[in-house]
Design a protein around this motif. Structure first.
Motif, PDB file in Angstrom:
ATOM      1  N   ALA A  23       0.845  -1.198   0.000  1.00  0.00           N
ATOM      2  CA  ALA A  23       0.000   0.000   0.000  1.00  0.00           C
ATOM      3  C   ALA A  23       0.872   1.237   0.000  1.00  0.00           C
ATOM      4  CB  ALA A  23      -0.913   0.000   1.215  1.00  0.00           C
ATOM      5  N   SER A  24       0.436   2.248  -0.732  1.00  0.00           N
ATOM      6  CA  SER A  24       1.174   3.508  -0.767  1.00  0.00           C
ATOM      7  C   SER A  24       0.203   4.670  -0.577  1.00  0.00           C
ATOM      8  CB  SER A  24       1.937   3.663  -2.084  1.00  0.00           C
ATOM      9  OG  SER A  24       1.054   3.633  -3.177  1.00  0.00           O
ATOM     10  N   GLY A  25       0.673   5.676   0.125  1.00  0.00           N
ATOM     11  CA  GLY A  25      -0.151   6.838   0.382  1.00  0.00           C
ATOM     12  C   GLY A  25       0.531   7.716   1.395  1.00  0.00           C
ATOM     13  N   SER A  26      -0.160   8.750   1.815  1.00  0.00           N
ATOM     14  CA  SER A  26       0.410   9.730   2.725  1.00  0.00           C
ATOM     15  C   SER A  26       0.096   9.383   4.178  1.00  0.00           C
ATOM     16  CB  SER A  26      -0.128  11.126   2.386  1.00  0.00           C
ATOM     17  OG  SER A  26       0.362  12.076   3.304  1.00  0.00           O
ATOM     18  N   ARG A  27       1.165   9.124   4.936  1.00  0.00           N
ATOM     19  CA  ARG A  27       1.056   8.876   6.375  1.00  0.00           C
ATOM     20  C   ARG A  27      -0.038   7.865   6.687  1.00  0.00           C
ATOM     21  NH1 ARG A  27       1.237  14.845   8.998  1.00  0.00           N
ATOM     22  NH2 ARG A  27       1.194  13.638  10.909  1.00  0.00           N
ATOM     23  N   LEU A  28       0.154   6.685   6.117  1.00  0.00           N
ATOM     24  CA  LEU A  28      -0.846   5.643   6.267  1.00  0.00           C
ATOM     25  C   LEU A  28      -0.892   5.086   7.690  1.00  0.00           C
ATOM     26  CD1 LEU A  28      -0.240   3.527   3.027  1.00  0.00           C
ATOM     27  CD2 LEU A  28      -1.996   5.252   3.438  1.00  0.00           C
ATOM     28  N   SER A  29      -2.089   4.787   8.122  1.00  0.00           N
ATOM     29  CA  SER A  29      -2.311   4.033   9.343  1.00  0.00           C
ATOM     30  C   SER A  29      -3.305   2.940   8.980  1.00  0.00           C
ATOM     31  CB  SER A  29      -2.856   4.921  10.450  1.00  0.00           C
ATOM     32  OG  SER A  29      -3.132   4.154  11.611  1.00  0.00           O
ATOM     33  N   ILE A  30      -2.773   1.735   8.721  1.00  0.00           N
ATOM     34  CA  ILE A  30      -3.618   0.660   8.206  1.00  0.00           C
ATOM     35  C   ILE A  30      -4.111  -0.197   9.364  1.00  0.00           C
ATOM     36  CG2 ILE A  30      -3.766  -1.294   6.662  1.00  0.00           C
ATOM     37  CD1 ILE A  30      -1.598  -0.030   4.969  1.00  0.00           C
ATOM     38  N   ILE A  31      -5.413  -0.292   9.493  1.00  0.00           N
ATOM     39  CA  ILE A  31      -6.024  -1.038  10.580  1.00  0.00           C
ATOM     40  C   ILE A  31      -6.226  -2.495  10.196  1.00  0.00           C
ATOM     41  CG2 ILE A  31      -8.114  -1.222  11.988  1.00  0.00           C
ATOM     42  CD1 ILE A  31      -8.424   1.826  11.600  1.00  0.00           C
ATOM     43  N   TYR A  32      -6.507  -2.717   8.923  1.00  0.00           N
ATOM     44  CA  TYR A  32      -6.978  -4.033   8.479  1.00  0.00           C
ATOM     45  C   TYR A  32      -6.487  -4.251   7.061  1.00  0.00           C
ATOM     46  CZ  TYR A  32     -10.660  -6.956   6.308  1.00  0.00           C
ATOM     47  OH  TYR A  32     -11.361  -7.895   5.605  1.00  0.00           O
ATOM     48  N   MET A  33      -6.002  -5.457   6.798  1.00  0.00           N
ATOM     49  CA  MET A  33      -5.668  -5.841   5.433  1.00  0.00           C
ATOM     50  C   MET A  33      -6.192  -7.242   5.207  1.00  0.00           C
ATOM     51  SD  MET A  33      -1.879  -4.248   4.741  1.00  0.00           S
ATOM     52  CE  MET A  33      -2.148  -4.001   2.975  1.00  0.00           C
ATOM     53  N   GLY A  34      -6.593  -7.481   3.978  1.00  0.00           N
ATOM     54  CA  GLY A  34      -7.155  -8.788   3.701  1.00  0.00           C
ATOM     55  C   GLY A  34      -6.986  -9.194   2.258  1.00  0.00           C
ATOM     56  N   TRP A  35      -7.178 -10.479   2.031  1.00  0.00           N
ATOM     57  CA  TRP A  35      -7.174 -11.054   0.685  1.00  0.00           C
ATOM     58  C   TRP A  35      -8.551 -11.619   0.387  1.00  0.00           C
ATOM     59  CZ3 TRP A  35      -3.305 -10.466  -2.705  1.00  0.00           C
ATOM     60  CH2 TRP A  35      -2.032 -10.125  -2.221  1.00  0.00           C
ATOM     61  N   TYR A  36      -9.001 -11.340  -0.808  1.00  0.00           N
ATOM     62  CA  TYR A  36     -10.270 -11.846  -1.305  1.00  0.00           C
ATOM     63  C   TYR A  36     -10.010 -12.461  -2.664  1.00  0.00           C
ATOM     64  CZ  TYR A  36     -12.394  -9.016   2.369  1.00  0.00           C
ATOM     65  OH  TYR A  36     -12.738  -8.479   3.588  1.00  0.00           O
ATOM     66  N   ARG A  37     -10.955 -13.271  -3.145  1.00  0.00           N
ATOM     67  CA  ARG A  37     -10.782 -13.859  -4.469  1.00  0.00           C
ATOM     68  C   ARG A  37     -12.131 -13.959  -5.169  1.00  0.00           C
ATOM     69  NH1 ARG A  37      -9.069 -20.055  -2.715  1.00  0.00           N
ATOM     70  NH2 ARG A  37     -11.141 -20.734  -1.982  1.00  0.00           N
ATOM     71  N   ASN A  95      -7.170  -5.947  -0.053  1.00  0.00           N
ATOM     72  CA  ASN A  95      -7.989  -4.859   0.478  1.00  0.00           C
ATOM     73  C   ASN A  95      -7.327  -4.278   1.720  1.00  0.00           C
ATOM     74  OD1 ASN A  95     -10.555  -4.436   2.704  1.00  0.00           O
ATOM     75  ND2 ASN A  95     -10.615  -3.302   0.792  1.00  0.00           N
ATOM     76  N   GLY A  96      -7.375  -2.978   1.839  1.00  0.00           N
ATOM     77  CA  GLY A  96      -6.820  -2.326   3.016  1.00  0.00           C
ATOM     78  C   GLY A  96      -7.766  -1.259   3.532  1.00  0.00           C
ATOM     79  N   LYS A  97      -7.853  -1.148   4.848  1.00  0.00           N
ATOM     80  CA  LYS A  97      -8.697  -0.132   5.482  1.00  0.00           C
ATOM     81  C   LYS A  97      -7.887   0.581   6.559  1.00  0.00           C
ATOM     82  CE  LYS A  97     -13.110  -2.603   5.013  1.00  0.00           C
ATOM     83  NZ  LYS A  97     -12.633  -3.764   4.275  1.00  0.00           N
ATOM     84  N   GLY A  98      -8.080   1.865   6.656  1.00  0.00           N
ATOM     85  CA  GLY A  98      -7.382   2.622   7.683  1.00  0.00           C
ATOM     86  C   GLY A  98      -7.574   4.104   7.478  1.00  0.00           C
ATOM     87  N   THR A  99      -6.546   4.869   7.811  1.00  0.00           N
ATOM     88  CA  THR A  99      -6.608   6.316   7.600  1.00  0.00           C
ATOM     89  C   THR A  99      -5.336   6.796   6.899  1.00  0.00           C
ATOM     90  OG1 THR A  99      -5.597   6.846   9.746  1.00  0.00           O
ATOM     91  CG2 THR A  99      -8.004   6.634   9.671  1.00  0.00           C
ATOM     92  N   PHE A 109      -9.830   5.447   4.585  1.00  0.00           N
ATOM     93  CA  PHE A 109      -9.800   4.865   3.255  1.00  0.00           C
ATOM     94  C   PHE A 109     -10.194   3.398   3.315  1.00  0.00           C
ATOM     95  CE2 PHE A 109      -6.168   2.024   3.203  1.00  0.00           C
ATOM     96  CZ  PHE A 109      -5.388   2.481   4.243  1.00  0.00           C
ATOM     97  N   ASP A 110     -10.692   2.911   2.207  1.00  0.00           N
ATOM     98  CA  ASP A 110     -11.052   1.498   2.016  1.00  0.00           C
ATOM     99  C   ASP A 110     -10.720   1.211   0.561  1.00  0.00           C
ATOM    100  OD1 ASP A 110     -14.091  -0.504   2.555  1.00  0.00           O
ATOM    101  OD2 ASP A 110     -12.153  -0.995   1.654  1.00  0.00           O
ATOM    102  N   SER A 111      -9.534   0.664   0.326  1.00  0.00           N
ATOM    103  CA  SER A 111      -9.009   0.549  -1.034  1.00  0.00           C
ATOM    104  C   SER A 111      -8.783  -0.890  -1.453  1.00  0.00           C
ATOM    105  CB  SER A 111      -7.688   1.323  -1.147  1.00  0.00           C
ATOM    106  OG  SER A 111      -7.885   2.699  -0.900  1.00  0.00           O
ATOM    107  N   TRP A 112      -8.866  -1.094  -2.761  1.00  0.00           N
ATOM    108  CA  TRP A 112      -8.649  -2.420  -3.370  1.00  0.00           C
ATOM    109  C   TRP A 112      -7.537  -2.332  -4.405  1.00  0.00           C
ATOM    110  CZ3 TRP A 112     -11.394  -6.823  -2.006  1.00  0.00           C
ATOM    111  CH2 TRP A 112     -12.514  -6.619  -1.202  1.00  0.00           C
TER     112      TRP A 112
END
Length: 122
Positions: A23-37, A95-99, A109-112
């Motif tokens: 994941a790339s972005g500005s000052r990320l704070s990632i709470i949750y990451m996951g894999w889906y298919r 998938n990643g969720k955080g701020t 954010f909630d990004s794929w």
């Protein structure tokens, strides 16, 4: 926030693959990451998730075969897939969720990612 997967490919049944997602972005704070298919004609399904504290969750179909892990300083998540089966064939999405910071304000954010193809031949 952008997520990019890598590591997909073609493998024979019983083989292994390791997927990576950064994941790339500005000052990320990632709470949750996951894999889906998602495979053709089917809905996207959860494969595995991991929190910032390391709590993991797996779909029953992959328990004991897949392992999810993350590298918090690198904002990365991995999926080690062993004993692969033809039924595991799908496009795998991260998938990643955080701020993050956007225009000077912390926002959620909630990004794929765009997905990576995994094909398991019998």
């Amino acid at each position: 926030v952008q997520l990019v997967e890598s590591g997909g490919g073609l493998v024979q049944a019983g083989g292994s693959l390791r997927l990576s997602c950064a994941a790339s972005g500005s000052r990320l704070s990632i709470i949750y990451m996951g894999w889906y298919r998602q495979s053709p004609g089917k809905q996207r399904e959860l494969v595995a998730t991991i929190t910032g504290g390391g709590t993991t969750n797996y779909a029953d179909s992959v328990k004991g075969r897949f392992t999810i892990s993350r590298d918090n300083p690198k904002n990365a998540v991995y999926l080690q897939m062993n004993s692969l089966k033809p039924d595991d064939t799908a496009v795998y999405y991260c998938n990643g969720k955080g701020t993050h910071f956007r225009t000077g304000i912390r926002a959620e954010f909630d990004s794929w990612g765009p997905g990576t193809q995994v094909t398991v031949s019998s």
